[in-house]
Scaffold this motif. Structure first.
Motif, PDB file in Angstrom:
ATOM      1  N   LEU A 255      38.257  37.408  29.235  1.00  0.00           N
ATOM      2  CA  LEU A 255      37.892  36.179  29.966  1.00  0.00           C
ATOM      3  C   LEU A 255      38.165  34.967  29.074  1.00  0.00           C
ATOM      4  O   LEU A 255      37.155  34.875  28.193  1.00  0.00           O
ATOM      5  CB  LEU A 255      36.499  36.368  30.761  1.00  0.00           C
ATOM      6  CG  LEU A 255      36.252  35.466  32.020  1.00  0.00           C
ATOM      7  CD1 LEU A 255      37.080  35.327  32.865  1.00  0.00           C
ATOM      8  CD2 LEU A 255      35.038  35.966  32.535  1.00  0.00           C
TER       9      LEU A 255
ATOM     10  N   VAL B 208      40.346  29.107  34.735  1.00  0.00           N
ATOM     11  CA  VAL B 208      40.193  30.326  34.000  1.00  0.00           C
ATOM     12  C   VAL B 208      41.539  30.573  33.569  1.00  0.00           C
ATOM     13  O   VAL B 208      42.575  30.949  34.269  1.00  0.00           O
ATOM     14  CB  VAL B 208      39.611  31.486  34.960  1.00  0.00           C
ATOM     15  CG1 VAL B 208      39.654  32.805  34.422  1.00  0.00           C
ATOM     16  CG2 VAL B 208      38.101  30.861  35.653  1.00  0.00           C
TER      17      VAL B 208
ATOM     18  N   MET C  53      42.018  36.081  32.569  1.00  0.00           N
ATOM     19  CA  MET C  53      41.121  37.115  33.108  1.00  0.00           C
ATOM     20  C   MET C  53      41.732  38.587  33.203  1.00  0.00           C
ATOM     21  O   MET C  53      42.470  38.787  34.314  1.00  0.00           O
ATOM     22  CB  MET C  53      40.889  36.377  34.656  1.00  0.00           C
ATOM     23  CG  MET C  53      39.604  37.168  35.291  1.00  0.00           C
ATOM     24  SD  MET C  53      39.254  36.147  36.693  1.00  0.00           S
ATOM     25  CE  MET C  53      40.515  36.682  38.190  1.00  0.00           C
TER      26      MET C  53
ATOM     27  N   SER D 220      41.296  42.138  33.614  1.00  0.00           N
ATOM     28  CA  SER D 220      40.441  43.250  34.080  1.00  0.00           C
ATOM     29  C   SER D 220      40.711  44.420  33.247  1.00  0.00           C
ATOM     30  O   SER D 220      42.174  44.657  33.104  1.00  0.00           O
ATOM     31  CB  SER D 220      40.621  43.381  35.506  1.00  0.00           C
ATOM     32  OG  SER D 220      39.820  42.405  36.166  1.00  0.00           O
TER      33      SER D 220
ATOM     34  N   LEU E 282      37.366  41.852  37.005  1.00  0.00           N
ATOM     35  CA  LEU E 282      37.077  40.539  37.137  1.00  0.00           C
ATOM     36  C   LEU E 282      37.423  39.898  38.476  1.00  0.00           C
ATOM     37  O   LEU E 282      38.451  40.245  38.732  1.00  0.00           O
ATOM     38  CB  LEU E 282      37.276  39.629  35.996  1.00  0.00           C
ATOM     39  CG  LEU E 282      36.984  40.277  34.554  1.00  0.00           C
ATOM     40  CD1 LEU E 282      37.620  39.632  33.252  1.00  0.00           C
ATOM     41  CD2 LEU E 282      35.500  40.507  34.298  1.00  0.00           C
TER      42      LEU E 282
ATOM     43  N   GLN F 214      37.454  35.870  40.112  1.00  0.00           N
ATOM     44  CA  GLN F 214      37.102  34.465  40.453  1.00  0.00           C
ATOM     45  C   GLN F 214      36.635  34.312  41.555  1.00  0.00           C
ATOM     46  O   GLN F 214      37.523  34.517  42.640  1.00  0.00           O
ATOM     47  CB  GLN F 214      38.542  33.696  40.040  1.00  0.00           C
ATOM     48  CG  GLN F 214      38.058  32.400  39.809  1.00  0.00           C
ATOM     49  CD  GLN F 214      38.909  31.405  39.338  1.00  0.00           C
ATOM     50  OE1 GLN F 214      39.882  31.912  38.887  1.00  0.00           O
ATOM     51  NE2 GLN F 214      38.734  29.970  39.076  1.00  0.00           N
TER      52      GLN F 214
ATOM     53  N   VAL G 203      33.278  33.322  37.814  1.00  0.00           N
ATOM     54  CA  VAL G 203      33.932  34.974  37.838  1.00  0.00           C
ATOM     55  C   VAL G 203      32.914  35.825  38.298  1.00  0.00           C
ATOM     56  O   VAL G 203      31.673  35.955  37.644  1.00  0.00           O
ATOM     57  CB  VAL G 203      34.525  35.157  36.466  1.00  0.00           C
ATOM     58  CG1 VAL G 203      34.918  36.731  36.567  1.00  0.00           C
ATOM     59  CG2 VAL G 203      35.813  34.017  36.503  1.00  0.00           C
TER      60      VAL G 203
ATOM     61  N   VAL H 145      34.482  37.115  25.985  1.00  0.00           N
ATOM     62  CA  VAL H 145      34.474  35.950  26.789  1.00  0.00           C
ATOM     63  C   VAL H 145      34.589  34.652  25.894  1.00  0.00           C
ATOM     64  O   VAL H 145      33.991  34.644  24.764  1.00  0.00           O
ATOM     65  CB  VAL H 145      33.117  35.789  27.588  1.00  0.00           C
ATOM     66  CG1 VAL H 145      33.016  34.261  28.355  1.00  0.00           C
ATOM     67  CG2 VAL H 145      32.837  36.849  28.493  1.00  0.00           C
TER      68      VAL H 145
ATOM     69  N   VAL I  95      29.312  33.527  34.942  1.00  0.00           N
ATOM     70  CA  VAL I  95      29.513  34.944  35.115  1.00  0.00           C
ATOM     71  C   VAL I  95      28.617  35.493  35.742  1.00  0.00           C
ATOM     72  O   VAL I  95      27.289  35.334  35.426  1.00  0.00           O
ATOM     73  CB  VAL I  95      29.750  35.541  33.836  1.00  0.00           C
ATOM     74  CG1 VAL I  95      30.236  37.037  33.973  1.00  0.00           C
ATOM     75  CG2 VAL I  95      31.304  34.856  33.219  1.00  0.00           C
TER      76      VAL I  95
END
Lengths: 283, 225, 239
Positions: free
Chosen positions: C12, C24, C27, C29, C35, C37, C43, C62, C72
């Motif tokens: 992230l 962002v 991102m 995942s 993750l 948004q 997020v 992050v 988050v």
């Protein structure tokens, strides 16, 4: 307890990100054939009669007795085991590190943390960042201790005991390392660091310094409980004899990776204690 | 004034620092009252600091602060972990720290009084902590106390017998106390007071200012005032 | 437990858009770490699949860029289950100067017989700001937890700010009046804001650190009480 022989091998060529180390005595000498090196210093440092102000600190035990968290030998045993596994482990690691650091008068390869170690795992691990002088060395270790003691009341108690210990130890074992520590951390070094340097001045190995720290992390609390609750002192000594001191002592290299075991209940007890009307102990 | 006293204390070099006066004695004999009285009498002429060793919390320090006889910042309290005698005799580190803190903050000082927590007759100050010491008894403990002796009664530089106003009520014979004290103390001074009636404990204050005077003479190389 | 061991690494990253707002930027995942948004600069962690299970090795990176803000959270608590060997959850965080991160997921719950390791390493540049809450619950209702060892390291401007480890399931520490007492949950919130003085209330303390920050530390009988105590402490810190 043959810590000299079994737990303190000569440290050479250690990994990066660690304080420099040399042989444990820092000076050539005859081999320690009897295993007695440093033991007299260890005994003097760990003795509750050492005149360094320790007798007036209960390490949270006074407040725990007041609130009823400690009311007898069984509670006390659990309290002491937990204290040793957390605060004791951290103190032992700091004392080991301080004693090892005091073995070398100047630290050409002392490293300070590299704040952004890209993708290499722990971004807080130390990396080469140039030479640091003795003052940086002690301030860096002091900051590592600070980061492991969240409670201001405990930081104050630790620094107070450290300051008193340095003052006492300087007169018992005059040494450059103690003078440096007093000069570089004028408000009082944290107690385990003071203990590590005093141990060095007294001729102890880092393992012995760590043992003194582990041991004194519980004896003050135990004595306080004896005084406050009228517990049978022999029963309490039996509890002390059964504690796993060795289990919290380990060789240390990377200061940023030293154990950091927290004890939230001790933090709460320390802060409550400062606010309690009737107090017999400083901490 | 201290001529009757062999100067054999082994405290670190006393040059350039204040005289450190210990005040000890049993619980309730009037140590805090005497400390307050000395502050009252000597405060105008001497630069003072006070360290209290409370058994409980900071009661003695608070009493002194409330009494308004000395700047409250010049009073530091030390906790003794249930062992008042340990803090003044066996492990004096916390008291030394407090004394030196006062000297650092407010120095130069002329006199730092270290008041012990109330203890028993065997409690005396280490010479590493106190240059001179006063032991305070009161008549209500019984007129036999001086005869019983004990290190406090026999070795203190000055023995103060307080609460003389109560003597008739508790049946204490001051002559007996005086005679017994003289016998066990081998000529060292004894003063009888009633701090309740003499708020400045003037006889004791006079003895203390004499001490401070001779201390200055002996340790004057950095003290020019 | 026949499930294959999972290796996952989610990433992230924030950046600034051309109007100077937080965007962002990355991102990524990697199931089971998903993750999503949920708002600009916010997020949520959405766990897809159970676990972590013993043997899983999960990692979340992050990175909060200069002048950006990121929050988050998570949809649900994380239930750590036993499996083959130890599970690992590591989080690496970098907050640039002027960046701001709020990390406040739901608690981690340690199921019976789990063997879990958590590490969090946070690097804060000068002027970075952080609100980081971590809650550990010792077992589901009436359950004896397995073992968990967490380590948290935060540095600020190159100096250590807070380092703390918790060990659950160590017979020496469990039930000790010095460590967790009779509590069933432990939680702490690190906030890079100064509080004037320490405060303490039932089961919670507000602890000004030696460095620029405050730790709210709490113990409680259950997750609700824990959150209440932490929230009280957090409210005492002026951000």
């Amino acid at each position: 307890m043959d810590v000299t022989a079994t737990e303190a091998p000569a440290l050479t060529g250690a990994a990066s990100g660690m304080p420099p180390t040399t042989d444990l005595t820092g000076q050539p000498g005859p081999a320690d054939l009897t295993g007695l090196t440093g033991l007299s210093g260890l005994l003097l440092l760990a003795d509750s009669r050492l005149p360094a102000g320790g007798h007036a600190h209960s390490g949270g035990a006074e407040e725990a007795c007041r609130t009823g968290a400690i009311s007898g030998p069984e509670d006390l045993a659990r309290f002491l085991r937990g204290r040793l596994a957390t605060a004791g482990r951290v103190a032992a690691a700091l004392a080991w590190s301080a004693c090892a650091a005091a073995h070398v008068p100047k630290f050409p390869d002392t490293e300070v943390p590299d704040i952004r170690a890209a993708d290499s795992g722990d971004p807080t691990s130390t990396g080469p960042a140039g030479a640091a002088d003795a003052a940086d060395k002690w301030r860096l270790l002091d900051a590592e201790a600070d980061a492991r003691i969240a409670s201001p009341a405990q930081r104050l108690a630790s620094r107070t005991q450290g300051r008193l210990l340095v003052r006492t130890a300087k007169r018992i074992w005059p040494s450059r390392a103690l003078e440096e520590l007093a000069r570089d951390v004028p408000d009082g070094a944290h107690h385990p660091i003071a203990l590590g340097v005093a141990a060095r001045a007294a001729g102890c190995t880092p393992a012995q310094a760590a043992m003194a720290a582990a041991y004194t992390s519980v004896t003050g609390a135990a004595t306080a409980a004896v005084r406050l609750l009228g517990l049978d002192p022999v029963t309490v000594h039996r509890v002390l004899a059964d504690l796993p001191y060795d289990s919290v002592i380990a060789e240390q290299h990377d200061w940023s990776a030293l154990p950091a075991h927290a004890a939230p209940a001790l933090d709460l007890l320390a802060e409550q204690h400062l606010r309690t009307e009737v107090r017999l102990f400083v901490s | 004034m201290s001529a009757n006293h062999d100067d054999h204390h082994d405290a670190p070099d006393g040059h350039g620092r204040a005289l450190r006066l210990g005040i000890g004695g049993p619980v309730g004999s009037g140590k805090t009252a005497l400390t307050a009285a000395l502050c009252r009498s000597l405060g105008p002429s001497l630069r003072l600091g006070v360290v209290t060793n409370d058994i409980y919390t900071t009661e003695d320090a608070d009493f002194l602060r409330r009494a308004g006889v000395i700047d409250p910042d010049r009073i530091l309290a030390v906790q003794t972990g249930c062992c008042p005698h340990t803090a003044i005799r066996d492990d004096i580190a916390a008291n030394i720290d407090a004394v030196e803190t006062l000297e650092e903050r407010f120095g130069p000082l002329d006199l730092v009084i270290v008041e012990s927590g109330g203890d028993n007759l065997t409690a005396t100050f280490s010479r590493g902590l106190a240059d001179r010491q006063i032991f305070v008894l009161d008549v209500s403990g019984g007129d036999k106390v001086p005869r019983k002796g004990g290190p406090g009664v026999t070795s203190a530089d000055l023995l103060v017998v307080n609460k003389t106003d109560l003597a008739p009520m508790v049946g204490a014979d001051l002559t007996v106390m005086s005679r017994d004290a003289a016998a066990v103390r081998e000529g060292k001074p004894v003063l009888f007071t009633s701090i309740r009636e003499d708020k400045g404990a003037h006889s004791v204050a006079e003895w203390v200012s004499g001490l401070v005077e001779s201390w200055r003479h002996q340790h004057s190389h950095s003290h020019l005032s | 437990m026949t499930k294959a061991l999972v290796r996952a690494r989610a990433i992230l990253r924030t950046g600034l858009d051309d109007r100077g707002r937080t965007r962002v930027e990355t991102m990524r995942s990697d199931p089971p770490i998903t993750l999503r948004q949920t708002a600009p600069g916010e997020v949520h962690l959405v766990s897809t699949g159970a676990g972590p299970l013993g043997g899983d090795r999960l990692r979340l990176d992050v990175e909060v860029a200069e002048g950006t803000s990121l929050t988050v959270r998570s949809i649900a608590s994380t239930l750590v289950l036993p499996g083959t060997g130890r599970s690992l959850m590591e989080i690496h965080v970098y907050v640039a100067s002027g960046g701001s991160l709020v990390f406040a997921p739901e608690p981690t719950v340690l199921a019976a017989a789990c063997d879990h390791r958590m590490t969090t390493a946070i690097t804060l540049e000068p002027d970075a700001s952080l609100f980081w809450r971590e809650e550990i619950v010792f077992g589901r209702h009436g359950e004896r937890p397995g073992r968990c060892h967490s380590r948290f390291d935060a540095t600020f401007a190159g100096r250590p700010l807070l380092r703390q480890e918790f060990v659950v399931g160590d017979p020496d520490a469990d039930g000790s009046p010095a460590v967790f007492g009779t509590a069933r949950c432990v939680g702490s919130t690190l906030i890079t804001a100064a509080s004037k003085e320490a405060e303490v209330a039932e089961g919670v303390a507000v602890l000004p650190l030696a460095g620029p920050g405050t730790l709210v530390s709490a113990l409680a009988a259950d997750a609700v009480e824990l959150r209440n105590r932490l929230s009280w402490g957090e409210s005492r810190v002026s951000v």
